[in-house]
Design a protein around this motif. Sequence first.
Motif, mmCIF file in Angstrom:
data_model
loop_
_atom_site.group_PDB
_atom_site.id
_atom_site.type_symbol
_atom_site.label_atom_id
_atom_site.label_comp_id
_atom_site.label_asym_id
_atom_site.label_seq_id
_atom_site.Cartn_x
_atom_site.Cartn_y
_atom_site.Cartn_z
ATOM 1 N N CYS A 136 -14.843 -0.212 8.694
ATOM 2 C CA CYS A 136 -14.660 -1.507 8.025
ATOM 3 C C CYS A 136 -13.856 -2.452 8.924
ATOM 4 O O CYS A 136 -12.625 -2.379 8.984
ATOM 5 C CB CYS A 136 -13.944 -1.310 6.700
ATOM 6 S SG CYS A 136 -13.614 -2.847 5.810
ATOM 7 N N TRP A 174 -12.061 -5.918 10.197
ATOM 8 C CA TRP A 174 -11.416 -7.057 9.562
ATOM 9 C C TRP A 174 -10.692 -7.885 10.611
ATOM 10 O O TRP A 174 -10.376 -7.413 11.690
ATOM 11 C CB TRP A 174 -10.443 -6.623 8.464
ATOM 12 C CG TRP A 174 -9.425 -5.580 8.854
ATOM 13 C CD1 TRP A 174 -9.535 -4.232 8.692
ATOM 14 C CD2 TRP A 174 -8.135 -5.802 9.476
ATOM 15 N NE1 TRP A 174 -8.411 -3.597 9.165
ATOM 16 C CE2 TRP A 174 -7.534 -4.528 9.646
ATOM 17 C CE3 TRP A 174 -7.443 -6.926 9.899
ATOM 18 C CZ2 TRP A 174 -6.271 -4.363 10.219
ATOM 19 C CZ3 TRP A 174 -6.184 -6.771 10.468
ATOM 20 C CH2 TRP A 174 -5.615 -5.502 10.621
ATOM 21 N N LEU A 197 -6.736 -12.083 0.627
ATOM 22 C CA LEU A 197 -7.944 -11.430 1.118
ATOM 23 C C LEU A 197 -9.101 -12.395 0.918
ATOM 24 O O LEU A 197 -9.335 -12.877 -0.200
ATOM 25 C CB LEU A 197 -8.189 -10.146 0.333
ATOM 26 C CG LEU A 197 -9.385 -9.287 0.768
ATOM 27 C CD1 LEU A 197 -9.102 -8.611 2.108
ATOM 28 C CD2 LEU A 197 -9.690 -8.237 -0.300
ATOM 29 N N LEU A 224 -13.234 -13.092 1.204
ATOM 30 C CA LEU A 224 -14.482 -12.346 1.158
ATOM 31 C C LEU A 224 -15.656 -13.287 1.411
ATOM 32 O O LEU A 224 -15.897 -14.217 0.635
ATOM 33 C CB LEU A 224 -14.634 -11.673 -0.205
ATOM 34 C CG LEU A 224 -13.465 -10.766 -0.634
ATOM 35 C CD1 LEU A 224 -13.646 -10.304 -2.073
ATOM 36 C CD2 LEU A 224 -13.328 -9.574 0.300
ATOM 37 N N LEU A 279 -12.692 -10.215 5.228
ATOM 38 C CA LEU A 279 -13.745 -9.208 5.178
ATOM 39 C C LEU A 279 -15.091 -9.894 4.998
ATOM 40 O O LEU A 279 -15.192 -10.907 4.296
ATOM 41 C CB LEU A 279 -13.529 -8.247 4.004
ATOM 42 C CG LEU A 279 -12.315 -7.324 4.019
ATOM 43 C CD1 LEU A 279 -12.329 -6.447 2.770
ATOM 44 C CD2 LEU A 279 -12.294 -6.472 5.269
ATOM 45 N N LEU A 282 -18.652 -8.987 3.495
ATOM 46 C CA LEU A 282 -19.406 -8.040 2.688
ATOM 47 C C LEU A 282 -20.902 -8.308 2.838
ATOM 48 O O LEU A 282 -21.299 -9.401 3.245
ATOM 49 C CB LEU A 282 -19.010 -8.180 1.212
ATOM 50 C CG LEU A 282 -17.525 -8.032 0.888
ATOM 51 C CD1 LEU A 282 -17.269 -8.398 -0.573
ATOM 52 C CD2 LEU A 282 -17.053 -6.626 1.173
ATOM 53 N N GLN A 316 -14.033 -0.965 -1.856
ATOM 54 C CA GLN A 316 -13.737 -1.137 -0.438
ATOM 55 C C GLN A 316 -12.619 -2.142 -0.233
ATOM 56 O O GLN A 316 -11.698 -1.911 0.569
ATOM 57 C CB GLN A 316 -14.996 -1.606 0.300
ATOM 58 C CG GLN A 316 -14.780 -1.885 1.779
ATOM 59 C CD GLN A 316 -16.074 -2.276 2.471
ATOM 60 O OE1 GLN A 316 -17.128 -1.691 2.223
ATOM 61 N NE2 GLN A 316 -16.007 -3.259 3.350
ATOM 62 N N SER A 317 -12.666 -3.241 -0.966
ATOM 63 C CA SER A 317 -11.638 -4.276 -0.838
ATOM 64 C C SER A 317 -10.271 -3.755 -1.258
ATOM 65 O O SER A 317 -9.247 -4.054 -0.627
ATOM 66 C CB SER A 317 -12.021 -5.500 -1.676
ATOM 67 O OG SER A 317 -13.261 -6.037 -1.257
ATOM 68 N N VAL A 345 -6.991 -13.198 -3.855
ATOM 69 C CA VAL A 345 -8.321 -12.953 -3.305
ATOM 70 C C VAL A 345 -9.135 -14.222 -3.456
ATOM 71 O O VAL A 345 -9.114 -14.875 -4.504
ATOM 72 C CB VAL A 345 -9.038 -11.791 -4.024
ATOM 73 C CG1 VAL A 345 -10.332 -11.459 -3.307
ATOM 74 C CG2 VAL A 345 -8.159 -10.569 -4.109
ATOM 75 N N GLY A 405 -13.068 -15.694 -2.651
ATOM 76 C CA GLY A 405 -14.406 -15.283 -2.256
ATOM 77 C C GLY A 405 -15.463 -16.323 -2.524
ATOM 78 O O GLY A 405 -15.343 -17.146 -3.444
ATOM 79 N N GLY A 429 -19.029 -12.623 -2.619
ATOM 80 C CA GLY A 429 -17.595 -12.403 -2.444
ATOM 81 C C GLY A 429 -16.778 -12.978 -3.587
ATOM 82 O O GLY A 429 -15.725 -12.450 -3.938
#
Length: 233
Positions: free
Chosen positions: A21, A23, A47, A49, A69, A71, A102-103, A132, A134, A138
């Motif tokens: 993974c 990042w 985070l 996404l 990240l 995805l 996963q996150s 977070v 996204g 995401g």
Amino acid sequence: MLVGYLDSFYALPQLDQQVHCPWRAYYPAQKAGAKTPIAVGQFPLILTLNLPASCGASLATAGNIVCQLQLPAHTAPTPTDYSHWLAGQPQLVAANKQAVKQSLLVIERLLAPQQVNSAHLQAHIQPQHIGVCGDGFGGSVALELLRRSHLISAASAATNFLASQKWAQATTKPQLLVQNAAQPGLTPIFKRARKRAYLYSAAPLTPAAFTQLSATFFAASFAHHPFHLPHPK
């Protein structure tokens, strides 16, 4: 504020194998550039996404440590009846659940001082302020993370769906819901919120505009200040 960045990866467990993974982290720095020293102090962790690299840098400029990240991309029609819609989207729901796991593993490793490749970040993270942010699929993952994890204190999402059985679960934690006015798939989520939910319906925002809006939202949420939505254009 100067911004540094670093690229790394975690080996995450998945069934009987390890998943690589990758990042990228952006952070307030003493000097701009790759692998430069982090600025003195502690900062919220966000985070992101499925957002461009420029968005991570922008959030770091606002005084956050940002882990990005990417995805797998998933799209879906806008739900009109979530209960029936979810029954017809089993693969999307499974992908959403896997991405949430996963996150969460990534966040847990970012907070763990024994992780060699991110221990220097961990010392500068405010664990009580984790958000977070996204876009698209995401965004769906971000909203489920807010509902599933005690580690997440706020989330912003630009999407037209929440591919989770948690869609009806109200949350008292701050959430910014950004939807295309022509695809109002987050309206049912907003209507079930108890408080501190903000619904922004307008023409699709650029990633940069969504990031700027999210940065203001996170700053207000972490400081326990009211957040004032701008007037949709």
